[in-house]
Design a protein around this motif. Sequence first.
Motif, PDB file in Angstrom:
ATOM      1  N   VAL A 174       0.820  -1.219   0.000  1.00 11.42           N
ATOM      2  CA  VAL A 174       0.000   0.000   0.000  1.00 11.42           C
ATOM      3  C   VAL A 174       0.852   1.266   0.000  1.00 11.42           C
ATOM      4  O   VAL A 174       0.373   2.349  -0.350  1.00 11.42           O
ATOM      5  N   VAL A 175       2.135   1.128   0.325  1.00  8.48           N
ATOM      6  CA  VAL A 175       3.026   2.297   0.351  1.00  8.48           C
ATOM      7  C   VAL A 175       3.092   2.987  -1.012  1.00  8.48           C
ATOM      8  O   VAL A 175       3.451   4.173  -1.104  1.00  8.48           O
ATOM      9  N   VAL A 176       2.700   2.295  -2.071  1.00  4.40           N
ATOM     10  CA  VAL A 176       2.712   2.909  -3.412  1.00  4.40           C
ATOM     11  C   VAL A 176       1.818   4.145  -3.485  1.00  4.40           C
ATOM     12  O   VAL A 176       2.001   4.995  -4.363  1.00  4.40           O
ATOM     13  N   LYS A 177       0.884   4.258  -2.574  1.00  3.73           N
ATOM     14  CA  LYS A 177       0.002   5.417  -2.577  1.00  3.73           C
ATOM     15  C   LYS A 177       0.781   6.709  -2.349  1.00  3.73           C
ATOM     16  O   LYS A 177       0.351   7.790  -2.764  1.00  3.73           O
ATOM     17  N   GLU A 178       1.939   6.605  -1.701  1.00  2.00           N
ATOM     18  CA  GLU A 178       2.778   7.787  -1.491  1.00  2.00           C
ATOM     19  C   GLU A 178       3.364   8.293  -2.804  1.00  2.00           C
ATOM     20  O   GLU A 178       3.797   9.448  -2.892  1.00  2.00           O
ATOM     21  N   LEU A 179       3.383   7.438  -3.818  1.00  2.00           N
ATOM     22  CA  LEU A 179       3.850   7.847  -5.144  1.00  2.00           C
ATOM     23  C   LEU A 179       2.707   8.299  -6.036  1.00  2.00           C
ATOM     24  O   LEU A 179       2.939   8.799  -7.137  1.00  2.00           O
ATOM     25  N   GLY A 180       1.466   8.097  -5.570  1.00  2.00           N
ATOM     26  CA  GLY A 180       0.310   8.449  -6.378  1.00  2.00           C
ATOM     27  C   GLY A 180      -0.305   7.275  -7.109  1.00  2.00           C
ATOM     28  O   GLY A 180      -1.124   7.455  -8.018  1.00  2.00           O
ATOM     29  N   MET A 181       0.069   6.053  -6.702  1.00  2.00           N
ATOM     30  CA  MET A 181      -0.460   4.842  -7.325  1.00  2.00           C
ATOM     31  C   MET A 181      -1.608   4.299  -6.483  1.00  2.00           C
ATOM     32  O   MET A 181      -1.586   4.403  -5.255  1.00  2.00           O
ATOM     33  N   ALA A 213      -3.861   1.184  -4.848  1.00  2.00           N
ATOM     34  CA  ALA A 213      -3.484  -0.114  -4.289  1.00  2.00           C
ATOM     35  C   ALA A 213      -4.718  -0.891  -3.848  1.00  2.00           C
ATOM     36  O   ALA A 213      -5.597  -0.342  -3.167  1.00  2.00           O
ATOM     37  N   TRP A 214      -4.768  -2.148  -4.247  1.00  2.00           N
ATOM     38  CA  TRP A 214      -5.809  -3.073  -3.797  1.00  2.00           C
ATOM     39  C   TRP A 214      -5.153  -4.197  -3.009  1.00  2.00           C
ATOM     40  O   TRP A 214      -4.019  -4.594  -3.310  1.00  2.00           O
ATOM     41  N   LEU A 215      -5.886  -4.710  -2.014  1.00  2.00           N
ATOM     42  CA  LEU A 215      -5.361  -5.800  -1.187  1.00  2.00           C
ATOM     43  C   LEU A 215      -6.254  -7.028  -1.259  1.00  2.00           C
ATOM     44  O   LEU A 215      -7.483  -6.921  -1.217  1.00  2.00           O
ATOM     45  N   LEU A 216      -5.625  -8.192  -1.333  1.00  2.00           N
ATOM     46  CA  LEU A 216      -6.324  -9.468  -1.189  1.00  2.00           C
ATOM     47  C   LEU A 216      -6.213  -9.896   0.266  1.00  2.00           C
ATOM     48  O   LEU A 216      -5.161  -9.733   0.889  1.00  2.00           O
ATOM     49  N   ASN A 217      -7.300 -10.436   0.810  1.00  2.16           N
ATOM     50  CA  ASN A 217      -7.333 -10.639   2.260  1.00  2.16           C
ATOM     51  C   ASN A 217      -7.121 -12.067   2.752  1.00  2.16           C
ATOM     52  O   ASN A 217      -7.077 -12.296   3.956  1.00  2.16           O
ATOM     53  N   GLU A 218      -6.950 -13.049   1.846  1.00  4.54           N
ATOM     54  CA  GLU A 218      -6.763 -14.418   2.349  1.00  4.54           C
ATOM     55  C   GLU A 218      -5.454 -14.598   3.121  1.00  4.54           C
ATOM     56  O   GLU A 218      -5.400 -15.329   4.099  1.00  4.54           O
ATOM     57  N   TYR A 219      -4.404 -13.941   2.674  1.00  3.27           N
ATOM     58  CA  TYR A 219      -3.104 -14.025   3.360  1.00  3.27           C
ATOM     59  C   TYR A 219      -2.666 -12.623   3.785  1.00  3.27           C
ATOM     60  O   TYR A 219      -1.483 -12.281   3.720  1.00  3.27           O
ATOM     61  N   LEU A 220      -3.624 -11.855   4.228  1.00  2.00           N
ATOM     62  CA  LEU A 220      -3.389 -10.453   4.544  1.00  2.00           C
ATOM     63  C   LEU A 220      -2.364 -10.288   5.661  1.00  2.00           C
ATOM     64  O   LEU A 220      -2.439 -10.949   6.698  1.00  2.00           O
ATOM     65  N   ILE A 221      -1.404  -9.402   5.424  1.00  2.00           N
ATOM     66  CA  ILE A 221      -0.423  -9.016   6.453  1.00  2.00           C
ATOM     67  C   ILE A 221      -0.810  -7.618   6.916  1.00  2.00           C
ATOM     68  O   ILE A 221      -0.680  -6.639   6.167  1.00  2.00           O
ATOM     69  N   GLU A 222      -1.320  -7.543   8.125  1.00  2.00           N
ATOM     70  CA  GLU A 222      -1.779  -6.266   8.669  1.00  2.00           C
ATOM     71  C   GLU A 222      -0.655  -5.577   9.435  1.00  2.00           C
ATOM     72  O   GLU A 222       0.104  -6.224  10.160  1.00  2.00           O
ATOM     73  N   THR A 223      -0.553  -4.275   9.266  1.00  2.00           N
ATOM     74  CA  THR A 223       0.470  -3.473   9.933  1.00  2.00           C
ATOM     75  C   THR A 223      -0.173  -2.211  10.481  1.00  2.00           C
ATOM     76  O   THR A 223      -1.376  -1.999  10.337  1.00  2.00           O
ATOM     77  N   ASP A 224       0.647  -1.359  11.098  1.00  2.00           N
ATOM     78  CA  ASP A 224       0.117  -0.092  11.609  1.00  2.00           C
ATOM     79  C   ASP A 224       0.335   1.058  10.630  1.00  2.00           C
ATOM     80  O   ASP A 224       0.223   2.229  10.986  1.00  2.00           O
ATOM     81  N   TYR A 225       0.655   0.717   9.365  1.00  2.00           N
ATOM     82  CA  TYR A 225       0.806   1.742   8.337  1.00  2.00           C
ATOM     83  C   TYR A 225      -0.520   2.489   8.198  1.00  2.00           C
ATOM     84  O   TYR A 225      -1.601   1.885   8.198  1.00  2.00           O
ATOM     85  N   THR A 226      -0.434   3.803   8.075  1.00  2.00           N
ATOM     86  CA  THR A 226      -1.638   4.621   8.208  1.00  2.00           C
ATOM     87  C   THR A 226      -2.466   4.756   6.925  1.00  2.00           C
ATOM     88  O   THR A 226      -3.674   4.981   6.994  1.00  2.00           O
TER      89      THR A 226
END
Length: 235
Positions: free
Chosen positions: A193-200, A202-215
């Motif tokens: 999801v960090v790609v959003k900082e570049l203006g891209m 981002a979609w996430l698939l949730n079956e093997y989701l790695i959750e973090t505290d990234y805002t």
Amino acid sequence: MKYKAILFDLDGTLMPMSNETFMNTYLPTLGNHLKDYVDPNHLFKAMWSSLDDMLKDETQETNETVFFKSFGDILGHDLVKEMEPLFLNYYQTDFEILKTQIGDNTTMVKAVDYLKDKGYKLIIATNPMFPEVAVHSRLGYSGFRVDDFDFISNYSIHSACKPNLNYYQEVLDFNGLKAEDCLMIGNDSHEDVVVKELGMDAWLLNEYLIETDYTKEADWIGSRAEFLDKLKEVF
């Protein structure tokens, strides 16, 4: 057409396997493959230390160069040079054990085929911590062909790793793309999801989701089945 290219993470995204399962399958077989040259526990400690150096590196050296310099500093450069062909052999042989942990991946194969048919540029934006042969093998185990994709990351061509934005910028530069023309598909709420900082987007698939505290939040999140439906709705 909103996007020109779709970027895919590999582990936990196109390859249906958790990081834990991957490591628990990969490491014992690698250690066994190299046991005549180095004790597995010593090997793994050296690997983790060298991977950490690679992740932290801010130079323009390739990830491969940084890893093997650090690896050689720990184990001895002569020994590492002697083992290099064995690493290659491992990824061509015993690495296949991963196939035993991969279930049906039809949905993601259909998703990639759908996007190919629509004419999108398809990119494997996996964290470049492995050689090309290992990335290609994992794609094959997951039901894909190398020529399904226009670009595939590996540690020989990149000088940064996720979540460093320099990695994603390298992907864009290699492919002559702008961030706003791309969509990232992954399963890590920070590294992908960090790609959003570049203006891209981002979609996430949730079956093997790695959750973090990234805002920052993904633009969409759902299952593989929902993902295929979403593609047909949006593209």
